[in-house]
Design a protein around this motif. Structure first.
Motif, PDB file in Angstrom:
ATOM      1  N   ASN A  64      53.672  30.458 -11.502  1.00  0.00           N
ATOM      2  CA  ASN A  64      53.526  29.285 -12.371  1.00  0.00           C
ATOM      3  C   ASN A  64      53.783  29.696 -13.812  1.00  0.00           C
ATOM      4  O   ASN A  64      53.359  30.771 -14.248  1.00  0.00           O
ATOM      5  CB  ASN A  64      52.122  28.707 -12.248  1.00  0.00           C
ATOM      6  CG  ASN A  64      51.792  28.273 -10.829  1.00  0.00           C
ATOM      7  OD1 ASN A  64      52.680  27.933 -10.047  1.00  0.00           O
ATOM      8  ND2 ASN A  64      50.513  28.292 -10.494  1.00  0.00           N
ATOM      9  N   THR A  99      56.111  28.538 -17.830  1.00  0.00           N
ATOM     10  CA  THR A  99      56.914  27.655 -18.672  1.00  0.00           C
ATOM     11  C   THR A  99      58.250  28.323 -18.954  1.00  0.00           C
ATOM     12  O   THR A  99      58.292  29.519 -19.302  1.00  0.00           O
ATOM     13  CB  THR A  99      56.188  27.379 -20.010  1.00  0.00           C
ATOM     14  OG1 THR A  99      54.900  26.830 -19.733  1.00  0.00           O
ATOM     15  CG2 THR A  99      56.978  26.393 -20.858  1.00  0.00           C
ATOM     16  N   LYS A 118      61.184  29.672 -20.801  1.00  0.00           N
ATOM     17  CA  LYS A 118      61.393  30.123 -22.185  1.00  0.00           C
ATOM     18  C   LYS A 118      62.863  30.046 -22.561  1.00  0.00           C
ATOM     19  O   LYS A 118      63.207  29.766 -23.719  1.00  0.00           O
ATOM     20  CB  LYS A 118      60.872  31.562 -22.315  1.00  0.00           C
ATOM     21  CG  LYS A 118      60.945  32.155 -23.705  1.00  0.00           C
ATOM     22  CD  LYS A 118      60.375  33.574 -23.687  1.00  0.00           C
ATOM     23  CE  LYS A 118      60.516  34.224 -25.066  1.00  0.00           C
ATOM     24  NZ  LYS A 118      60.014  35.635 -25.048  1.00  0.00           N
ATOM     25  N   ILE A 124      61.048  33.030 -17.832  1.00  0.00           N
ATOM     26  CA  ILE A 124      59.836  32.214 -17.661  1.00  0.00           C
ATOM     27  C   ILE A 124      58.622  32.984 -18.183  1.00  0.00           C
ATOM     28  O   ILE A 124      58.437  34.162 -17.844  1.00  0.00           O
ATOM     29  CB  ILE A 124      59.622  31.829 -16.182  1.00  0.00           C
ATOM     30  CG1 ILE A 124      60.834  31.019 -15.674  1.00  0.00           C
ATOM     31  CG2 ILE A 124      58.339  31.015 -16.008  1.00  0.00           C
ATOM     32  CD1 ILE A 124      60.775  30.713 -14.192  1.00  0.00           C
ATOM     33  N   GLY A 127      60.997  24.846 -22.090  1.00  0.00           N
ATOM     34  CA  GLY A 127      59.793  24.025 -22.175  1.00  0.00           C
ATOM     35  C   GLY A 127      59.356  23.402 -20.865  1.00  0.00           C
ATOM     36  O   GLY A 127      58.247  22.856 -20.782  1.00  0.00           O
ATOM     37  N   ARG A 128      60.176  23.486 -19.836  1.00  0.00           N
ATOM     38  CA  ARG A 128      59.850  22.879 -18.539  1.00  0.00           C
ATOM     39  C   ARG A 128      58.779  23.711 -17.828  1.00  0.00           C
ATOM     40  O   ARG A 128      58.848  24.938 -17.777  1.00  0.00           O
ATOM     41  CB  ARG A 128      61.123  22.799 -17.687  1.00  0.00           C
ATOM     42  CG  ARG A 128      60.927  22.574 -16.208  1.00  0.00           C
ATOM     43  CD  ARG A 128      60.646  21.140 -15.849  1.00  0.00           C
ATOM     44  NE  ARG A 128      60.403  21.017 -14.431  1.00  0.00           N
ATOM     45  CZ  ARG A 128      61.347  20.808 -13.500  1.00  0.00           C
ATOM     46  NH1 ARG A 128      62.604  20.672 -13.866  1.00  0.00           N
ATOM     47  NH2 ARG A 128      61.030  20.700 -12.230  1.00  0.00           N
ATOM     48  N   LYS A 129      57.778  23.025 -17.264  1.00  0.00           N
ATOM     49  CA  LYS A 129      56.749  23.686 -16.456  1.00  0.00           C
ATOM     50  C   LYS A 129      57.277  23.878 -15.035  1.00  0.00           C
ATOM     51  O   LYS A 129      57.850  22.944 -14.453  1.00  0.00           O
ATOM     52  CB  LYS A 129      55.473  22.847 -16.410  1.00  0.00           C
ATOM     53  CG  LYS A 129      54.839  22.569 -17.766  1.00  0.00           C
ATOM     54  CD  LYS A 129      54.139  23.781 -18.329  1.00  0.00           C
ATOM     55  CE  LYS A 129      53.387  23.439 -19.608  1.00  0.00           C
ATOM     56  NZ  LYS A 129      52.745  24.635 -20.210  1.00  0.00           N
TER      57      LYS A 129
END
Length: 453
Positions: free
Chosen positions: A323, A325, A327, A341, A364-366
């Protein structure tokens, strides 16, 4: 006056005197008059009937039915998607309306993107042609994976999409085997058996490196679901429980649902997952290991290689190791197309030389552990398709194969007794059979072999 009166008296005189006529003659005379009236009425009604039915035509092909019934023409297409084939290609091949193609792809985009079809997945198309001569698509089904399919139904001029689960009958069976060289050969080389082998490796990947740490004589036992549909074996489903003995040490895993999510736990309730996956893809072999001095295959100079190169076919899906975000998602020099990530606890992972980055993966995507972020390629400085996988811990690159990572969330204390009871039930199924007891594996193997033939 007298003469007319005499005439009237003559008329009266001709009327018979009923009192003087015998009864039999009166009956006969009455019957003759009634029959004459009946004949006149019958002829009158017959004439009216004949007038009403004149001009009617009874169809020859529908004897006894006043109007011929036009039945719709129904066409059903059942096929597999060919390699490189698109939905547009399929519509052109079967001469289907391209306008309908745009309607169903637009309607289903939020549930499943039909722009890219996967080869060897099945589809069903049903069309109806009414007496107006226009062929309309009434039903479209596409097999997304082994457990679900996309279903699109026509409703007037609109199309309604829905993802539905395949209604398999699930039969738990025992599979077991010994390692002689690798896991694939031990489990089997059919597509369904290879799927089970990959799933088993994923269950234990946090504890065992199935490429480098397997030993001759290692063994496994697992309860896995067989999937049956209409009496036909369709493949394998989830692994419910598994034991794997590696270099003399036995590992256990049990599938259990907590807070709506299903995961694997050891017998004490600890999560089998760790913060990061050791390998974020299904690979063939390691082509280059972590090293502080490696001769670069293209530059022909010695320099550090602070990651692991996993050789895999072009286009193999690459997943997020944990898990985090995103980068970076784009071009990064020698890495080519790359995703970076950031994860909790100071970890950062790198995925280099991708052929393409999955749509929607951007800065910025999770992302979640196991979520596909890109596909294996050879962009940047690379001699062939592979994934350059690297891990940083607090700003320093570390060896992914030697990294000790914290485990995920365990079974909650309030459910631990329920979990232990569940484990005992599965252990009874997975335990080796006593002498004289038939092995479930042999029975399952016979049914599977019969179904696959």
């Amino acid at each position: 006056m007298l003469r007319s009166l005499v005439g009237e008296l003559d008329c009266i005189r001709v009327v018979p005197n009923w009192k003087n006529i015998p009864l039999n003659d009166i009956i006969i005379l009455t019957m003759k008059k009634s029959f004459s009236v009946f004949i006149v009425i019958s002829v009158l009604f017959l004439g009216i009937y004949l007038k009403n039915i004149s001009g009617r035509v009874v169809p020859v092909e529908y004897e006894g039915h006043p109007v011929p019934l036009a039945l719709p023409e129904i066409r059903e297409i059942v096929e597999l998607v060919k390699d490189g084939e698109s939905l547009y290609d399929i519509f052109k091949k079967y001469d289907l309306d391209i306008g309908t193609l745009y309607k169903i792809t637009g309607a289903s985009r939020q549930l499943y993107d039909l722009v890219r079809l996967r080869p060897n997945r099945s589809y069903i198309i049903t069309t109806v042609r009414n007496d107006d001569g226009v062929e309309r698509l009434n039903l479209f089904k596409y097999s997304i994976n082994d457990s679900s399919y996309l279903k699109i139904i026509r409703n007037g001029e609109a199309y309604i999409p829905k993802v539905e689960k395949v209604g398999y009958e699930r039969r738990p069976v025992l599979l077991e085997g010994k390692i002689t060289d690798n896991l694939i050969n031990a489990v089997g080389e059919t597509p369904e058996q290879m799927k089970v082998a990959f799933n088993l490796a994923e269950v234990f990947e946090a504890d065992i490196d199935f490429l480098t740490e397997l030993r001759y004589g290692d063994g496994y036992r697992m309860i896995v679901e067989e999937l049956w549909l209409n009496g036909v074996f369709k493949g394998y489903g989830d692994i419910l429980a598994a034991e794997f003995t590696n270099n003399g040490k036995m590992y256990e895993a049990y599938r259990f649902k907590v807070n709506g999510r299903t995961a694997y736990y050891d017998s004490s309730g600890r999560s089998m997952k760790k913060a990061l996956l050791r390998a974020p893809l299904r690979f063939r072999y390691i082509s280059s290991r972590f090293s502080h001095r490696r001769k670069h295959p293209i530059l022909k100079i010695y320099r550090p290689h602070l990651g692991i190169d996993y050789a895999a076919p072009q286009g193999t899906p690459v997943s997020s190791a944990g898990n985090g975000t995103v980068k970076l998602a784009g071009w990064k020099g020698a890495y080519g197309k790359c995703v970076i990530i950031r994860h909790p606890n100071g970890y950062v992972t790198y995925y280099g030389h991708l052929s393409r980055i999955r749509k929607g993966i951007r800065r910025g995507r999770k992302v979640s552990q196991g979520e596909i972020i890109g596909y294996v390629g050879k962009t940047g400085l690379a001699t062939g398709p592979h994934l350059d996988y690297r891990i940083k811990k607090f700003g320093k690159f570390v060896n992914p194969l030697r990294l000790r990572l914290p485990r995920g969330i365990p079974v909650p204390k309030k459910r631990i007794n329920e979990f232990r009871d569940y484990v005992e039930g599965l252990r009874a199924m997975i335990a080796p059979p006593a002498k004289g007891e038939n092995s479930l594996k042999a029975d399952a193997a016979q049914r599977t072999a019969h179904s696959l033939n």
